[in-house]
Design an enzyme around this catalytic site. Structure first.
Site, short mmCIF file in Angstrom:
data_model
loop_
_atom_site.label_atom_id
_atom_site.label_comp_id
_atom_site.label_asym_id
_atom_site.label_seq_id
_atom_site.Cartn_x
_atom_site.Cartn_y
_atom_site.Cartn_z
N LYS A 70 -64.14 55.80 -50.98
CA LYS A 70 -63.91 56.86 -49.99
C LYS A 70 -63.91 58.18 -50.72
O LYS A 70 -63.57 58.24 -51.90
CB LYS A 70 -62.55 56.66 -49.29
P1 NAD Z 1 -63.74 62.27 -35.30
O1 NAD Z 1 -63.38 63.44 -36.11
O2 NAD Z 1 -65.08 62.21 -34.65
O3 NAD Z 1 -62.69 62.03 -34.13
C1 NAD Z 1 -61.32 62.04 -34.33
C2 NAD Z 1 -60.65 62.34 -32.99
O4 NAD Z 1 -59.24 62.32 -33.20
C3 NAD Z 1 -60.98 63.71 -32.43
O5 NAD Z 1 -60.94 63.62 -31.01
C4 NAD Z 1 -59.83 64.58 -32.93
O6 NAD Z 1 -59.60 65.73 -32.11
C5 NAD Z 1 -58.70 63.58 -32.83
N1 NAD Z 1 -57.61 63.90 -33.76
C6 NAD Z 1 -57.69 64.40 -35.00
N2 NAD Z 1 -56.48 64.57 -35.52
C7 NAD Z 1 -55.63 64.13 -34.59
C8 NAD Z 1 -54.25 64.03 -34.52
N3 NAD Z 1 -53.48 64.45 -35.55
N4 NAD Z 1 -53.71 63.50 -33.40
C9 NAD Z 1 -54.49 63.09 -32.36
N5 NAD Z 1 -55.81 63.18 -32.36
C10 NAD Z 1 -56.35 63.68 -33.46
O7 NAD Z 1 -63.50 60.99 -36.26
P2 NAD Z 1 -64.03 59.52 -36.06
O8 NAD Z 1 -65.26 59.34 -36.88
O9 NAD Z 1 -64.07 59.17 -34.61
O10 NAD Z 1 -62.89 58.70 -36.81
C11 NAD Z 1 -61.66 58.39 -36.16
C12 NAD Z 1 -60.95 57.30 -36.95
O11 NAD Z 1 -61.78 56.14 -37.01
C13 NAD Z 1 -60.60 57.64 -38.40
O12 NAD Z 1 -59.42 56.96 -38.75
C14 NAD Z 1 -61.76 57.04 -39.17
O13 NAD Z 1 -61.44 56.78 -40.52
C15 NAD Z 1 -61.97 55.78 -38.37
N6 NAD Z 1 -63.29 55.17 -38.51
C16 NAD Z 1 -64.42 55.88 -38.24
C17 NAD Z 1 -65.65 55.24 -38.34
C18 NAD Z 1 -66.93 55.93 -37.96
O14 NAD Z 1 -67.96 55.27 -37.93
N7 NAD Z 1 -66.91 57.21 -37.60
C19 NAD Z 1 -65.72 53.91 -38.76
C20 NAD Z 1 -64.53 53.22 -39.03
C21 NAD Z 1 -63.33 53.87 -38.90
#
Ligand code: NAD
Length: 419
Positions: free
Chosen positions: A109
């Site tokens: 990461k």
């Molecule tokens: P993103 O930035 O697209 O979306 C995150 C969302 O959460 C947004 O709506 C943001 O406004 C909201 N957010 C951010 N901080 C917040 C808080 N403190 N409280 C409430 N909401 C909050 O990110 P993403 O890619 O959708 O990733 C979200 C999670 O999923 C992370 O934990 C990431 O590690 C995990 N993840 C992502 C992927 C991927 O393919 N993108 C894969 C596996 C895991």
């Protein structure tokens, strides 16, 4: 949102989980010690000339946990509260996720401590290129392959790929995954994590003998992952009754339209004043009555402070590490199943693997083929974890961790230790 200081850090949680499954599995202590440590941690400085002419120096990291099963793989996160401990937890979790899914990668990461929302596009490009340059000695198509994570996207992956290609003197699409399709990205990659979560929800509903159609779902964080879950569920006739962003959430027990949510958020940058919905905080959203709760924002959201107030019938972890250890125990005691992150949100890394394979072959699959292969791997992992959890009377997280850790431990044993 719960305060970080009140709860274990994501890193402490990751270590505690590893320690407890290692004990349960009676893992040899030398292997346990290797798994607790990191192959490599790189800290870099990232100087960027801002649009106003001033120079700002940011701190970036790349953490490589374990490559016993294949090259390192993991996302790049841009966040103002990013810490090295968070990245260590996320890198270790990637090792387990790849292992459980059966894709031949180890965990990594990376990220930069910054708030990208305050950057212009040109500043973001300069930041990304300089960070890529700084971590270049340790990444590579067969060494370490970055991908998008919170606040990074396919444009940022395209800049990483370009930087690496320019430096090498030839085009190297396989250096990153999650890049645009016209430069070697895979069809289906953008929505893969969300689609994988929906396959998981489908499996969990089947196991609970509940009809998928009409179930009520709450999604914390309607970003890349959360919004894809909302889209596919609405196509399947489920009701998303509450969603949120970092600026708070909205609730309507009759259901919210995915298309209207996306249109509104794109225009306004938040869900505040969304019509025909009640405002809720991110904390109260987690406590709404629903069939499925999908935390898809950040780590440490379900804690000992709110676990006994959760009313969902099942929790499917979209985010990495959204549930603390104490909360896990409370939920186990309340018989609320938690489908763990390393199982539920593996869709992204699975299709990243497909992207890497397609880049290596210079031969690209149609979206149906990508999705069918994704479904196959997601279902296989789910069945494997469910079977072990039934056989040994374990919760799904412990069963998933045991399968994942065993495969990595076996790889270390059979390869042996040099010298
Ligand atoms: P993103 O930035 O697209 O979306 C995150 C969302 O959460 C947004 O709506 C943001 O406004 C909201 N957010 C951010 N901080 C917040 C808080 N403190 N409280 C409430 N909401 C909050 O990110 P993403 O890619 O959708 O990733 C979200 C999670 O999923 C992370 O934990 C990431 O590690 C995990 N993840 C992502 C992927 C991927 O393919 N993108 C894969 C596996 C895991």
């Amino acid at each position: 949102m719960p305060e970080k200081t009140m709860i274990h850090s994501a890193w402490q949680t990751a270590l505690t989980q590893l320690d407890s499954v290692s004990k349960l599995m009676m893992l040899p202590e030398d292997i346990h010690q290797i798994l607790r440590s990191f192959d490599r941690i790189l800290t870099v400085s990232v100087p960027v000339r801002m649009d106003d002419g001033f120079l700002r120096v940011f701190t970036g990291f790349r953490v490589q946990h374990n490559a016993s099963r294949g090259p390192y793989k993991g996302g790049v996160r841009y966040h103002s509260e990013l810490t090295l401990d968070d990245l260590k937890a996320l890198a270790m979790e990637m090792t387990w996720k790849c292992s459980l899914a059966g894709v031949p990668f180890g965990g990594a990461k990376g990220g930069i401590v910054c708030n990208p929302k305050t950057f212009s596009k040109n500043e973001l490009e300069r930041l990304t290129r300089r960070y890529t340059y700084a971590i270049m000695p340790i990444i590579g198509i067969e060494k370490d392959i970055p991908a998008p994570d919170v606040n990074t996207n396919e444009q940022i992956m395209a800049w990483i790929m370009d930087m690496y290609s320019v430096k090498n003197g030839y085009c190297t699409p396989g250096i990153v995954t999650g890049k645009p399709v016209n430069v070697g990205g895979s069809l289906g990659r953008t929505d893969a994590t969300g689609l994988g979560i929906v396959f998981t929800i489908t499996n969990a509903m089947k196991q609970k003998k509940m009809n998928l159609k009409g179930i009520k779902v709450v999604i914390q964080g309607y970003g890349n992952v959360g919004s894809a879950v909302g889209k596919f569920l609405s196509e399947m006739g489920c009701k998303t009754i509450a969603v949120s962003s970092s600026r708070g959430g909205i609730y309507n027990p009759k259901g919210l339209s995915h298309d209207a949510l996306i249109k509104y958020y794109t225009k306004n940058g938040s869900f505040e004043h969304f019509p025909h919905a009640e405002s809720v905080t991110n904390a109260s959203l987690l406590e709404l009555p629903c069939d499925v709760l999908v935390p898809a924002a950040m780590e440490n959201q379900i804690t000992k402070e709110n676990a006994d107030k959760i009313k969902a019938k099942i929790i499917v972890e979209g985010a990495n590490g959204p549930t603390t250890i104490e909360a896990d125990q409370i939920l186990s005691g309340r018989k609320i199943p938690v489908i763990p992150d390393i199982l539920a949100n593996a869709g992204g890394v699975i299709v990243s693997y497909f992207e890497w394979v397609q880049d290596a072959q210079c031969y690209f699959w149609c979206e149906n083929e990508v999705n069918a292969r994704l479904k196959n791997l997601m279902n296989r992992s789910y069945e494997e974890v469910y079977a072990l959890s039934r056989e040994k009377k374990l919760n799904m997280r412990t069963a998933a961790m045991m399968i994942a850790v065993k495969k990595v431990a076996d790889a270390i044993s059979v390869r042996g230790i040099y010298p």
